[in-house]
Each structure stands twice: as C-alpha cells, then as structure tokens.
Design a protein around this motif. Sequence first.
Motif, PDB file in Angstrom:
ATOM      1  N   GLY A  96      27.938  -9.469  12.557  1.00 36.31           N
ATOM      2  CA  GLY A  96      28.573  -9.228  11.266  1.00 36.31           C
ATOM      3  C   GLY A  96      30.062  -9.523  11.293  1.00 36.31           C
ATOM      4  O   GLY A  96      30.564 -10.266  12.139  1.00 36.31           O
ATOM      5  N   ARG A  97      30.779  -8.904  10.369  1.00 33.24           N
ATOM      6  CA  ARG A  97      32.206  -9.191  10.230  1.00 33.24           C
ATOM      7  C   ARG A  97      33.066  -8.458  11.248  1.00 33.24           C
ATOM      8  O   ARG A  97      34.152  -8.914  11.597  1.00 33.24           O
ATOM      9  CB  ARG A  97      32.681  -8.812   8.821  1.00 33.24           C
ATOM     10  CG  ARG A  97      32.070  -9.668   7.726  1.00 33.24           C
ATOM     11  CD  ARG A  97      32.461  -9.198   6.349  1.00 33.24           C
ATOM     12  NE  ARG A  97      31.891  -7.896   6.035  1.00 33.24           N
ATOM     13  CZ  ARG A  97      32.044  -7.262   4.873  1.00 33.24           C
ATOM     14  NH1 ARG A  97      32.759  -7.834   3.925  1.00 33.24           N
ATOM     15  NH2 ARG A  97      31.491  -6.092   4.668  1.00 33.24           N
ATOM     16  N   SER A  98      32.589  -7.306  11.743  1.00 34.99           N
ATOM     17  CA  SER A  98      33.440  -6.486  12.609  1.00 34.99           C
ATOM     18  C   SER A  98      32.853  -6.230  13.986  1.00 34.99           C
ATOM     19  O   SER A  98      33.521  -5.659  14.853  1.00 34.99           O
ATOM     20  CB  SER A  98      33.711  -5.137  11.921  1.00 34.99           C
ATOM     21  OG  SER A  98      32.480  -4.433  11.711  1.00 34.99           O
ATOM     22  N   GLY A  99      31.610  -6.628  14.225  1.00 36.29           N
ATOM     23  CA  GLY A  99      30.920  -6.233  15.441  1.00 36.29           C
ATOM     24  C   GLY A  99      31.417  -6.870  16.723  1.00 36.29           C
ATOM     25  O   GLY A  99      31.079  -6.410  17.816  1.00 36.29           O
ATOM     26  N   ALA A 100      32.216  -7.928  16.628  1.00 34.57           N
ATOM     27  CA  ALA A 100      32.747  -8.542  17.850  1.00 34.57           C
ATOM     28  C   ALA A 100      33.925  -7.756  18.409  1.00 34.57           C
ATOM     29  O   ALA A 100      34.429  -8.074  19.489  1.00 34.57           O
ATOM     30  CB  ALA A 100      33.173  -9.979  17.574  1.00 34.57           C
ATOM     31  N   PHE A 101      34.355  -6.727  17.692  1.00 32.57           N
ATOM     32  CA  PHE A 101      35.471  -5.890  18.117  1.00 32.57           C
ATOM     33  C   PHE A 101      35.008  -4.434  18.187  1.00 32.57           C
ATOM     34  O   PHE A 101      33.952  -4.084  17.682  1.00 32.57           O
ATOM     35  CB  PHE A 101      36.639  -6.028  17.137  1.00 32.57           C
ATOM     36  CG  PHE A 101      37.110  -7.452  16.968  1.00 32.57           C
ATOM     37  CD1 PHE A 101      38.037  -8.002  17.830  1.00 32.57           C
ATOM     38  CD2 PHE A 101      36.600  -8.245  15.938  1.00 32.57           C
ATOM     39  CE1 PHE A 101      38.460  -9.317  17.676  1.00 32.57           C
ATOM     40  CE2 PHE A 101      37.029  -9.559  15.779  1.00 32.57           C
ATOM     41  CZ  PHE A 101      37.955 -10.093  16.651  1.00 32.57           C
ATOM     42  N   GLY A 102      35.791  -3.581  18.796  1.00 35.15           N
ATOM     43  CA  GLY A 102      35.439  -2.178  18.879  1.00 35.15           C
ATOM     44  C   GLY A 102      34.315  -1.932  19.864  1.00 35.15           C
ATOM     45  O   GLY A 102      34.025  -2.762  20.734  1.00 35.15           O
ATOM     46  N   PRO A 103      33.628  -0.776  19.759  1.00 35.65           N
ATOM     47  CA  PRO A 103      32.578  -0.424  20.731  1.00 35.65           C
ATOM     48  C   PRO A 103      31.469  -1.462  20.847  1.00 35.65           C
ATOM     49  O   PRO A 103      30.962  -1.724  21.935  1.00 35.65           O
ATOM     50  CB  PRO A 103      32.040   0.908  20.199  1.00 35.65           C
ATOM     51  CG  PRO A 103      33.168   1.488  19.413  1.00 35.65           C
ATOM     52  CD  PRO A 103      33.869   0.324  18.800  1.00 35.65           C
ATOM     53  N   SER A 104      31.079  -2.086  19.722  1.00 33.00           N
ATOM     54  CA  SER A 104      30.002  -3.081  19.757  1.00 33.00           C
ATOM     55  C   SER A 104      30.467  -4.412  20.339  1.00 33.00           C
ATOM     56  O   SER A 104      29.647  -5.302  20.596  1.00 33.00           O
ATOM     57  CB  SER A 104      29.444  -3.308  18.352  1.00 33.00           C
ATOM     58  OG  SER A 104      30.469  -3.703  17.463  1.00 33.00           O
ATOM     59  N   GLY A 105      31.759  -4.568  20.575  1.00 28.52           N
ATOM     60  CA  GLY A 105      32.290  -5.810  21.121  1.00 28.52           C
ATOM     61  C   GLY A 105      31.747  -6.153  22.492  1.00 28.52           C
ATOM     62  O   GLY A 105      31.816  -7.309  22.916  1.00 28.52           O
ATOM     63  N   VAL A 106      31.179  -5.164  23.186  1.00 28.19           N
ATOM     64  CA  VAL A 106      30.570  -5.434  24.495  1.00 28.19           C
ATOM     65  C   VAL A 106      29.421  -6.435  24.359  1.00 28.19           C
ATOM     66  O   VAL A 106      29.133  -7.198  25.289  1.00 28.19           O
ATOM     67  CB  VAL A 106      30.091  -4.117  25.154  1.00 28.19           C
ATOM     68  CG1 VAL A 106      28.972  -3.468  24.336  1.00 28.19           C
ATOM     69  CG2 VAL A 106      29.630  -4.356  26.587  1.00 28.19           C
ATOM     70  N   LEU A 107      28.763  -6.466  23.205  1.00 30.20           N
ATOM     71  CA  LEU A 107      27.692  -7.446  22.987  1.00 30.20           C
ATOM     72  C   LEU A 107      28.250  -8.869  23.014  1.00 30.20           C
ATOM     73  O   LEU A 107      27.599  -9.787  23.524  1.00 30.20           O
ATOM     74  CB  LEU A 107      26.999  -7.184  21.648  1.00 30.20           C
ATOM     75  CG  LEU A 107      26.266  -5.857  21.510  1.00 30.20           C
ATOM     76  CD1 LEU A 107      25.735  -5.707  20.084  1.00 30.20           C
ATOM     77  CD2 LEU A 107      25.134  -5.745  22.502  1.00 30.20           C
ATOM     78  N   ALA A 108      29.436  -9.055  22.466  1.00 30.79           N
ATOM     79  CA  ALA A 108      30.070 -10.371  22.492  1.00 30.79           C
ATOM     80  C   ALA A 108      30.517 -10.727  23.911  1.00 30.79           C
ATOM     81  O   ALA A 108      30.324 -11.860  24.370  1.00 30.79           O
ATOM     82  CB  ALA A 108      31.259 -10.401  21.534  1.00 30.79           C
ATOM     83  N   ARG A 109      31.092  -9.758  24.595  1.00 28.44           N
ATOM     84  CA  ARG A 109      31.604 -10.039  25.949  1.00 28.44           C
ATOM     85  C   ARG A 109      30.485 -10.362  26.931  1.00 28.44           C
ATOM     86  O   ARG A 109      30.693 -11.113  27.881  1.00 28.44           O
ATOM     87  CB  ARG A 109      32.431  -8.856  26.446  1.00 28.44           C
ATOM     88  CG  ARG A 109      33.697  -8.620  25.646  1.00 28.44           C
ATOM     89  CD  ARG A 109      34.612  -7.617  26.328  1.00 28.44           C
ATOM     90  NE  ARG A 109      34.021  -6.288  26.428  1.00 28.44           N
ATOM     91  CZ  ARG A 109      34.098  -5.365  25.489  1.00 28.44           C
ATOM     92  NH1 ARG A 109      34.714  -5.633  24.338  1.00 28.44           N
ATOM     93  NH2 ARG A 109      33.555  -4.174  25.649  1.00 28.44           N
ATOM     94  N   ARG A 110      29.300  -9.814  26.721  1.00 25.86           N
ATOM     95  CA  ARG A 110      28.179 -10.050  27.633  1.00 25.86           C
ATOM     96  C   ARG A 110      27.330 -11.264  27.237  1.00 25.86           C
ATOM     97  O   ARG A 110      26.423 -11.638  27.975  1.00 25.86           O
ATOM     98  CB  ARG A 110      27.273  -8.807  27.687  1.00 25.86           C
ATOM     99  CG  ARG A 110      27.897  -7.593  28.367  1.00 25.86           C
ATOM    100  CD  ARG A 110      28.097  -7.804  29.857  1.00 25.86           C
ATOM    101  NE  ARG A 110      26.863  -8.117  30.547  1.00 25.86           N
ATOM    102  CZ  ARG A 110      26.011  -7.198  31.032  1.00 25.86           C
ATOM    103  NH1 ARG A 110      26.288  -5.920  30.881  1.00 25.86           N
ATOM    104  NH2 ARG A 110      24.923  -7.566  31.658  1.00 25.86           N
ATOM    105  N   ALA A 111      27.604 -11.870  26.089  1.00 26.67           N
ATOM    106  CA  ALA A 111      26.794 -12.994  25.609  1.00 26.67           C
ATOM    107  C   ALA A 111      27.126 -14.272  26.381  1.00 26.67           C
ATOM    108  O   ALA A 111      28.224 -14.426  26.930  1.00 26.67           O
ATOM    109  CB  ALA A 111      27.024 -13.214  24.112  1.00 26.67           C
ATOM    110  N   ASP A 112      26.168 -15.191  26.407  1.00 27.03           N
ATOM    111  CA  ASP A 112      26.407 -16.506  27.016  1.00 27.03           C
ATOM    112  C   ASP A 112      27.320 -17.356  26.149  1.00 27.03           C
ATOM    113  O   ASP A 112      28.014 -18.240  26.666  1.00 27.03           O
ATOM    114  CB  ASP A 112      25.071 -17.235  27.207  1.00 27.03           C
ATOM    115  CG  ASP A 112      24.180 -16.527  28.212  1.00 27.03           C
ATOM    116  OD1 ASP A 112      24.578 -16.440  29.380  1.00 27.03           O
ATOM    117  OD2 ASP A 112      23.099 -16.063  27.820  1.00 27.03           O
ATOM    118  N   ALA A 113      27.304 -17.117  24.851  1.00 25.37           N
ATOM    119  CA  ALA A 113      28.176 -17.844  23.930  1.00 25.37           C
ATOM    120  C   ALA A 113      28.399 -16.983  22.702  1.00 25.37           C
ATOM    121  O   ALA A 113      27.508 -16.226  22.289  1.00 25.37           O
ATOM    122  CB  ALA A 113      27.562 -19.187  23.523  1.00 25.37           C
ATOM    123  N   VAL A 114      29.595 -17.080  22.133  1.00 23.34           N
ATOM    124  CA  VAL A 114      29.926 -16.383  20.895  1.00 23.34           C
ATOM    125  C   VAL A 114      30.306 -17.442  19.863  1.00 23.34           C
ATOM    126  O   VAL A 114      31.166 -18.292  20.121  1.00 23.34           O
ATOM    127  CB  VAL A 114      31.075 -15.377  21.082  1.00 23.34           C
ATOM    128  CG1 VAL A 114      31.448 -14.736  19.749  1.00 23.34           C
ATOM    129  CG2 VAL A 114      30.684 -14.306  22.094  1.00 23.34           C
TER     130      VAL A 114
END
Length: 282
Positions: free
Chosen positions: A140-158
Amino acid sequence: MTVVALAGCPGSPGATTTMLALQAAWPLPEGRTLIAAECDPEGGSVLTGALQGRLGTGLGLGNLTLPGRRGAKELHEAFWSELVFIEDDKQAQQRTGRTVLPGFANPLVESPGFAPVWGLLAEEFAGIESHRHDVLVDLGRSGAFGPSGVLARRADAVILVARTTLPSLHAAAVRLEGLREHIRHLGLVLIEEEHRAAYALAELRKQRDLQVPLVATLPYAPKQARVYSHGATPERRFERSRLMLAARTLAEALVRQIAERRAAHSRRLQQVTGQGEVSYAG
C-alpha cells in the motif's frame, strides 16, 4: 522462489491492481504456489473488490494477530487457513496454484495490534521459498515504512508503483529517497496516465537525482483495471489486453532479474569460499 513487494504513493496509484494483474500473469509451473499477500497497514480491498464480497470478511491478515503473538510456529500453522485459492478446490487441498491473503478488514482496530507480528510474517514469506513458492506483497501507500517495513527489507525486490502525473511523481520521488536508504533492490513501475514514461522518468530523476531503474510501464486502462479493483467481468480477449500484456512483461522481467541476481550472488560466494552450492542471502 521469489518475494516481491509492491509499494504505492498517495492518490491510489494502483499497487493492489498491479499486484493482482501481476499474479494472474506470473509464470507458474505446475505444483508451485503464488501468494498475493495484501499487507497494507491501512486496510485491504481484495475481499470486497476483486472477490466482490463473495467470501464475506472473515478471512485475512487480521486473523494472524493472535497466532503471531504466540510465535512463529503458531503463525505458520494459521497462515494457510487464511488464504483464498482462486482457481479450484483441488489446488486448495494441495496448497498449489494462485492464492490471496486478504488484508485487514478493520485496519483501525487490527493494524496497531499487528506491529509485533510483521517481522514473523516476513520470516514466513522468506521460509515459503524452501517450498519453491513465490510471494507478491502489496504494501500500500505506507507499508514500506514503519513496523511493516520489514516486509520490504526482507523482499528480493521492492517495486514502487506510481502514475505519470506530476503529483504522483512528486510523491514517488519522496518515497524513493526514503526507500533507497534501506532497500537494496529497488525498482519503479510507471502507469502511463498523463505523460509518457520516458518524460515522467526524466522529471523524476531531475527532481531528486534518483537513479532508480524503470522495471516496466503499465497502461492507464481503468476499464480493464476494474477486473481487479472491483471484480468486474473481464471482456472478451481480456488476457490479450494491453494491461495483461504489460503485466506479463513485468512478471517475466522480475523473474529474470531476480534469477540473474541470485546466480551472480552464488558465483561471487563460490569465488570467495571455494564451495559448491550456496544459499542466497539477499
């Protein structure tokens, strides 16, 4: 064996629609599973949009809060029961095919309590790779930051999804500047609305000197997009529409780029360690 996270910008740029179109276009060999996970902290729309409320609002991310708070094992056991297999019952029994993890039905209540679970969910997605499954994550619009940002950091690509309007490009520049500080493999998908992608990309790079690669462009096709955003009935030859042809190009590009990156990473490790097969660490 891939985890791709898609992030959006203010103004509904189409991250969820892009994820669902990408899921439909993703090359999926028999026996493999592709999970489209709606992980927007601000709430999900798949159940009421693409699935038109046919399954009610009982399934989804919010049901993983209590299992996640109890630990990784209970989260794993609960995870598969929250998925919607969108093709047939046999695939649901075998846990194969294309499936959706719906997002929060009531984000005002569910999202705050999920903060300690995001990290375990990221581990769950990464662990799915051992089963040769793929995951598409809608942040979504905010999920790459804050607590859910770990999903972006662990992804193979963002992948940041933006429209080629000046307000969307400005918002994209701000987000890309923040993301590139902690995301290694960052790319851009542009939905061509008012300007051609080449012009839009030049404007974006001029604004902030951002050298983020353009992975693909998608057409601005509201009528076709409603199949995924509102559950509209696909028109005849929908699979050959501009949207789906572009989605296939995007899917193939992502699969190819991540495979090449992993192969290069493996070769580097072999040169350093002199070992045979090695695992991919990011």
